[in-house]
Design a protein around this motif. Structure first.
Motif, PDB file in Angstrom:
ATOM      1  N   PRO A  61       0.872  -1.056  -0.055  1.00  0.00           N
ATOM      2  CA  PRO A  61       0.103  -0.099   0.030  1.00  0.00           C
ATOM      3  C   PRO A  61       0.889   1.156  -0.020  1.00  0.00           C
ATOM      4  N   ILE A  62       0.354   2.524  -0.268  1.00  0.00           N
ATOM      5  CA  ILE A  62       1.128   3.777  -0.648  1.00  0.00           C
ATOM      6  C   ILE A  62       0.231   4.760   0.565  1.00  0.00           C
ATOM      7  N   SER A  63       1.536   5.409   1.136  1.00  0.00           N
ATOM      8  CA  SER A  63       0.937   6.508   2.025  1.00  0.00           C
ATOM      9  C   SER A  63       1.881   7.585   2.247  1.00  0.00           C
ATOM     10  N   ALA A  64       1.943   8.655   2.757  1.00  0.00           N
ATOM     11  CA  ALA A  64       2.810   9.885   2.956  1.00  0.00           C
ATOM     12  C   ALA A  64       3.744   9.376   3.935  1.00  0.00           C
ATOM     13  N   THR A  65       4.639  10.306   4.037  1.00  0.00           N
ATOM     14  CA  THR A  65       5.591  10.037   5.149  1.00  0.00           C
ATOM     15  C   THR A  65       4.992  10.353   6.421  1.00  0.00           C
ATOM     16  N   GLY A  66       5.284   9.558   7.484  1.00  0.00           N
ATOM     17  CA  GLY A  66       4.401   9.545   8.834  1.00  0.00           C
ATOM     18  C   GLY A  66       3.134   9.031   8.592  1.00  0.00           C
ATOM     19  N   GLY A  67       2.492   8.614   7.495  1.00  0.00           N
ATOM     20  CA  GLY A  67       1.649   8.066   7.149  1.00  0.00           C
ATOM     21  C   GLY A  67       1.298   6.729   7.766  1.00  0.00           C
ATOM     22  N   HIS A  68       0.007   6.112   7.292  1.00  0.00           N
ATOM     23  CA  HIS A  68      -0.336   4.948   8.098  1.00  0.00           C
ATOM     24  C   HIS A  68       0.480   3.833   7.628  1.00  0.00           C
ATOM     25  N   MET A  69       1.029   3.692   6.374  1.00  0.00           N
ATOM     26  CA  MET A  69       1.832   2.630   5.957  1.00  0.00           C
ATOM     27  C   MET A  69       3.439   3.053   6.042  1.00  0.00           C
ATOM     28  N   ASP A  70       3.960   4.012   6.787  1.00  0.00           N
ATOM     29  CA  ASP A  70       5.195   4.321   6.945  1.00  0.00           C
ATOM     30  C   ASP A  70       5.631   3.660   8.204  1.00  0.00           C
ATOM     31  N   GLU A  71       6.368   2.343   7.934  1.00  0.00           N
ATOM     32  CA  GLU A  71       6.517   1.482   9.007  1.00  0.00           C
ATOM     33  C   GLU A  71       7.799   2.058   9.696  1.00  0.00           C
ATOM     34  N   SER A  72       8.253   3.130   9.347  1.00  0.00           N
ATOM     35  CA  SER A  72       9.247   3.525  10.264  1.00  0.00           C
ATOM     36  C   SER A  72       8.860   4.703  11.459  1.00  0.00           C
ATOM     37  N   VAL A  73       7.645   4.948  11.200  1.00  0.00           N
ATOM     38  CA  VAL A  73       6.944   6.083  12.459  1.00  0.00           C
ATOM     39  C   VAL A  73       7.377   5.312  13.755  1.00  0.00           C
ATOM     40  N   GLY A  74       7.917   6.246  14.611  1.00  0.00           N
ATOM     41  CA  GLY A  74       8.233   5.794  15.951  1.00  0.00           C
ATOM     42  C   GLY A  74       9.326   4.829  16.336  1.00  0.00           C
ATOM     43  N   LEU A  75      10.079   4.589  15.169  1.00  0.00           N
ATOM     44  CA  LEU A  75      11.186   3.916  15.644  1.00  0.00           C
ATOM     45  C   LEU A  75      12.574   4.330  14.954  1.00  0.00           C
TER      46      LEU A  75
END
Length: 425
Positions: A155-169
């Protein structure tokens, strides 16, 4: 001798091809919304329906008769929103760092079998690791059992979005991903992201125009793409013959997605009256996923099941979806069946019917949302979605009358996909 062998082989192949299957139905709900038919026989050759006959008929020598005279027969059900690779659990977050693609593939194959056994013969997989594409291919090649899958790949999302798996890490654990990994900003990157998924074999594009529940971002409802960005996705997907499904919880993100031209809104938790009117004006489908909302809200009550930020969002968002669905249905928004399977246990997809009926949708309309309506959304109405001559032979059966008790759809006793029986009890 060779010519005799060739002739015998040819005859054998012709006989196999000529074999017919006669499915005798006590009651037939054909998925179109029409009144049920009593005592009919569906005739199948190969993987297609060739006739629907009044009364109970049988074929000749070599043909197959399936007696479902004490059951209600329906089209194979369609779930427009699943995640076939995963299943939510206490260990789901850690699994993202622990499981290999091979681990994911074995689990996904099991989830696919459960889904098919539950009577869902077609699903739209709205995002995973890319293993979903390989699973689709393996099912199509007959290497494993499962439903017909249309998949979004990543899936595709923006930086910091729902599919950005790097958020919080930390970045050394999850480096910031780019378009090839489904995270993109601005027209240029989004066009590139769509093209990457086409290249990898996706059937559909899935984006997120708002935040989500099961990610580490603090806000699940804020808008995260502009209308122009969404249009870039939709236009590019259309060029490549694909439709766009949009994950959206917040009202503003929903409206932007509709104006951007997406085919469907997924979840739609805080869809307001303006959003509903826009959906009707633009012919946008709504895929509610009520069961997912209820499931995450229940899980949020269990200490330690989710990280605190997710637990808070799950408790806030989960209970709202069923209410929004009821309002949207009464307002005349087009509804297609979808559950977000994987957020809850695979194989329990049919619980969604019960929640739809509780919110005011008649049982026949709920069934139609998972048959003719779902097929229309997915662009497969010429092949699937109703029991009709020329369509692919996807059939299920239940004991009793699901129009009187829609819960019966959670106990499917017969499953046929593409003319082959996968379950009969």
């Amino acid at each position: 001798m060779r010519s005799l062998f060739t002739a015998l082989l040819s005859l054998s192949m012709m006989q196999a091809f000529a074999q017919k299957t006669y499915v005798q139905c006590g009651k037939l709900i054909d998925g179109s919304g029409a009144a049920p038919r009593q005592s009919v026989t569906v005739v199948i050759e190969g993987r297609n329906i060739t006739a629907i006959q009044n009364g109970y008929t049988t074929g000749g020598a070599g043909d197959v008769t399936i007696d479902l005279k004490d059951k209600t027969v329906l089209p194979g059900l369609i779930d427009c929103h699943v995640h076939i690779e995963s299943q939510n659990s206490r260990t789901a977050f850690a699994d993202g760092f622990r499981l290999s693609d091979a681990d994911i593939a074995y689990r996904a194959a099991g989830y696919a079998r459960k889904t098919l056994q539950a009577g869902f013969t077609t699903v739209r997989d709205l995002g995973g690791s890319g293993v979903n594409i390989s699973l689709r291919n393996a099912i199509n090649q007959g290497l494993t059992e499962g439903p017909n899958i249309l998949t979004a790949g990543l899936p595709i999302s923006a930086t910091g979005g729902h599919m950005d798996e790097s958020v919080g890490l930390r970045e050394d654990i999850r480096p910031a991903p780019g378009p090839e990994k489904g995270v993109a900003n601005g027209r240029e990157e989004l066009v590139k992201a769509v093209r990457y998924q086409f290249k990898k074999g996706a059937d559909v594009i899935k984006i997120a125009s708002t935040g989500g529940v099961l990610d580490l971002s603090k806000d699940g409802s804020g808008a995260q793409f502009t209308v122009d960005e969404i249009k870039a996705v939709v236009e590019t997907a259309k060029d490549y013959g694909m439709r766009v499904a949009c994950h959206a919880h917040g009202a503003e993100g929903i409206k932007r997605a509709i104006l951007g031209g997406v085919s469907s809104i997924e979840h739609g938790t805080y869809m307001d009256n303006e959003g509903m009117n826009l959906a009707k004006q633009h012919g946008t489908w709504y895929v509610p996923t009520i069961i997912a909302g209820k499931s995450v809200a229940d899980s949020a009550k269990l200490p330690g099941f989710f990280p605190p930020v997710i637990a808070r969002k799950a408790a806030e968002v989960g209970p709202v979806i069923q209410q929004t669905f009821g309002k949207a249905y009464k307002a005349g928004v087009k509804i297609a069946f979808g559950t977000d399977a994987g957020v809850y246990a695979h194989g329990k997809n049919a619980l969604e019917f019960q929640y739809m009926v509780e919110a005011g949708m008649p049982a026949m309309a709920a069934i139609q949302s998972a048959t003719a309506n779902a097929a229309e959304l997915l662009g497969i109405s010429n092949e699937r979605g109703t029991v009709a001559t020329g369509k692919i032979a996807d059939l299920i059966a239940v004991d009793g009358d699901p129009l009187q008790d829609v819960k019966l759809l959670s106990d499917v006793s017969f499953v046929m996909k593409e003319g082959k029986v996968y379950k009969k009890k």
